[in-house]
Design an enzyme around this catalytic site. Structure first.
Site, short mmCIF file in Angstrom:
data_model
loop_
_atom_site.label_atom_id
_atom_site.label_comp_id
_atom_site.label_asym_id
_atom_site.label_seq_id
_atom_site.Cartn_x
_atom_site.Cartn_y
_atom_site.Cartn_z
N ASN A 380 0.80 -1.24 0.01
CA ASN A 380 -0.11 0.10 0.01
C ASN A 380 0.95 1.08 -0.12
OD1 ASN A 380 -1.98 2.11 0.46
ND2 ASN A 380 -3.01 0.92 2.19
N ASP A 381 1.43 1.57 1.24
CA ASP A 381 2.36 2.77 1.02
C ASP A 381 3.20 2.96 0.31
OD1 ASP A 381 0.44 3.65 3.32
OD2 ASP A 381 1.73 2.85 4.80
N VAL A 382 3.94 1.79 -0.07
CA VAL A 382 5.21 1.90 -0.93
C VAL A 382 4.90 2.08 -2.43
CG1 VAL A 382 6.46 0.25 0.45
CG2 VAL A 382 5.07 -0.62 -1.43
N SER A 421 -0.35 2.20 7.97
CA SER A 421 -0.27 3.61 8.35
C SER A 421 -1.44 4.29 8.33
CB SER A 421 1.03 4.25 7.37
OG SER A 421 0.35 4.38 6.38
#
Lengths: 454, 102
Positions: A380-382, A421
């Site tokens: 997700n965040d990456v 996150s």
């Protein structure tokens, strides 16, 4: 004399072994060499320190119990749980260093003030590393995942640390006064817990790495106390290497060590982030399978969610089928994919994916515009473009994999919720993105079936 | 420890610190996890110190024997556990073909 020679050999083996672990081809030989050094040093010490049958019995029981349980758990733990196991073993090392310090202080006579300072420092660092690592373990294990924060936390923590240091100072004058010693260790334990509690799960690997370096330092300090050169060398090497590793990890996550240690993730203001427009567009297994079957270039971006779903083997099977159709399939790994840098590589290697298909961020990022499908699974965040564009986002500035630049982007995801996150991901709303909801393993199994029936 | 010995120890500390830094400095990110685990194993040498501490403990003091026992137990756990998990991780890399990007 023989003991010193064995220690010397062990120190050489440790350094050469660690060096070899740094190159993929010789990595396994490295740990075997270091292991031989450890075995030799332990065996030599065993014969050298013989002091009556009672202590021998104690020693053997302790070694069998500690070593046996650790060996057994280490054998059967799943690869996904590696980070927390490293935390546990690391914490044990810190605890052992603290025990050495306690004994040296209790038996206190004959040590100069300088040596006492080192012993007390080592005791403090080792104890903090012990309790901190155990909290890190508990958090990663999911025993409790709330980050505990309260008002004036920093000041209270500093207060605890200050009091502990003050008690440590007093110990220099009354080293064998047991109640003082007890209170000192108790406060050090509490400080380790309080220092780790406010740190979020995403930052935990960096913290474990930091505790690893700290344990190394504690071992080195107790090495000075015991006049033991191999402990000084091994401890210092680990302390320095661990510090560097910690910095590399923090850099890869775009977090400074200060902000990790002294502010909880998520307390950063997410409210200023630009509101996301549009909808998530859902797709089905049959459409995705067809799209991918008629592609030429595919880049797969696996994240920790893949490992949680235990889908690595299925994914590799699927990639193999695609390759049989003449499609070029590669894996792109973000430096912080998984729970530690390199963790995802370990997990893919476990599934049998060869090295040359796994690419680092710098290697592969320019290839996304020429890629037909970027398959994001459990990440997700990456891949969040906000890191590039949105200055208000907590992950702004973190290097990301440019999945949004691929012609098509498929995201396999459990549900519509936000990631680890809690940051909204605009990639999911992009025009060229399709969402495939479901458990990672089931989704890929479905893709395999659809591909076979095409 | 006399003054000269103390300084020798300090030199050892400095050189070992540089060594540790250099050994890790140019390692590909894919090996960071095994390396962290490997360095975790190496500070398991604390076991040796714990053995000495136990052997020097006052045999008539249950407290001291207890602390010594705990120290050896924890140190042995560090060494054994660290070795097993590192070895397991690195063994998986063994079969892979090292490619141009590794």
């Amino acid at each position: 004399m023989i003991l010193e020679l064995v220690y010397f050999a062990a120190a050489v083996l440790f350094i050469v072994g660690l060096k070899q672990m740094g190159t993929p081809v010789h990595a396994r030989r490295g740990i075997v060499w270091a292991g031989a050094g450890m075995a030799a040093a332990t065996l030599a010490t065993f014969f050298y320190t013989y002091d009556g049958p009672t202590k021998l019995l104690l020693l053997l029981t302790a070694m069998a119990l500690g070593g046996g349980v650790a060996w057994w758990t280490g054998r059967r733990v799943a690869m996904t749980s590696m980070p927390q196991m490293v935390a546990v073993y690391n914490g044990m090392g810190g605890g052992a260093a603290a025990c050495i310090a306690a004994l040296e202080l209790l038996g206190g006579a004959g040590h100069s003030t300088g040596v006492l300072v080192l012993a007390v420092l080592g005791a403090l660092i080792g104890t903090v590393s012990f309790s901190g690592s155990m909290i890190a373990f508990a958090k990663l294990q999911g025993w409790f995942d709330r980050t505990l924060t309260f008002h004036n936390q920093q000041w209270i923590n500093f207060g605890v640390l200050g009091t502990t240091l003050l008690l440590g100072l007093l110990l220099l004058f009354f080293p064998s006064f047991a109640p003082l010693l007890l209170l000192f260790f108790l406060l050090a334990l509490i400080y380790g817990v309080m220092m780790t509690l406010p740190i979020g799960g995403a930052d935990m690997p960096v913290v474990i790495s930091l505790y690893n370096a700290l344990t190394g330092l504690a071992v080195c300090l107790e090495g000075f106390v015991l006049d033991n050169a191999v402990m000084i060398i091994a401890g210092t090497v680990v302390g320095a290497a661990g510090t560097l590793l910690t910095r590399l990890m923090a850099k890869a996550m775009n977090r400074s060590l200060r902000s990790i240690l002294f502010s909880a993730f998520g307390t950063a203001d997410t409210g200023t982030a630009v509101a996301v427009e549009g909808d998530m567009k859902e797709s089905s297994a049959i459409d995705v399978a067809a799209l991918m079957a008629y592609s030429r270039e595919i880049i797969i971006i696996p994240g920790y969610g893949l490992a949680v779903a235990q889908a690595q083997h299925k994914l590799w099977e699927y990639a193999g089928l695609l390759e049989q159709r003449g499609i070029r399939v590669r894996f792109a790994i973000h430096p912080v994919a998984g729970r530690m840098p390199g963790h995802m590589n370990v997990l893919l290697a476990e599934a049998g994916v060869p090295y040359d298909k796994i690419h680092d961020l710098e290697d592969v990022n320019n290839d996304f515009p020429n890629c037909d499908v970027a398959l994001v699974i459990g990440a997700n965040d990456v891949v969040n473009p906000a890191a590039r564009t949105d200055e208000g986002s907590p992950i702004y500035g973190m290097p990301i994999l440019s999945a949004d630049q691929a012609r098509n982007c498929i995201v396999i995801k459990r549900g519509r919720g936000k990631g680890f996150s809690g940051i909204e991901n605009r990639l999911f709303y992009a025009d060229n993105t399709r969402m495939l909801y479901g458990d990672g393993r089931e989704a890929i199994t479905a893709l395999i079936q659809e591909l076979k029936s095409l | 420890m006399n003054e000269f010995g103390g300084f020798i120890a300090l030199y050892i500390f400095m050189l070992a610190a540089f060594t540790g830094y250099e050994v890790i400095a140019r390692v590909p990110a894919i090996l960071h996890t095994p390396l962290m685990s490997g360095s975790n194993f190496i500070h398991g040498i604390v076991l040796v110190g714990a053995m000495f501490a136990l052997m020097h403990a006052d045999p008539n003091s249950p407290t001291q024997l207890g602390i010594g026992f705990l120290g050896v137990l924890l140190g042995a756990g560090n060494a054994a556990g660290g070795f097993v998990v590192t070895e397991r991780m690195l063994e998986m890399f063994k079969r892979s073909q090292p490619g141009p990007h590794s």
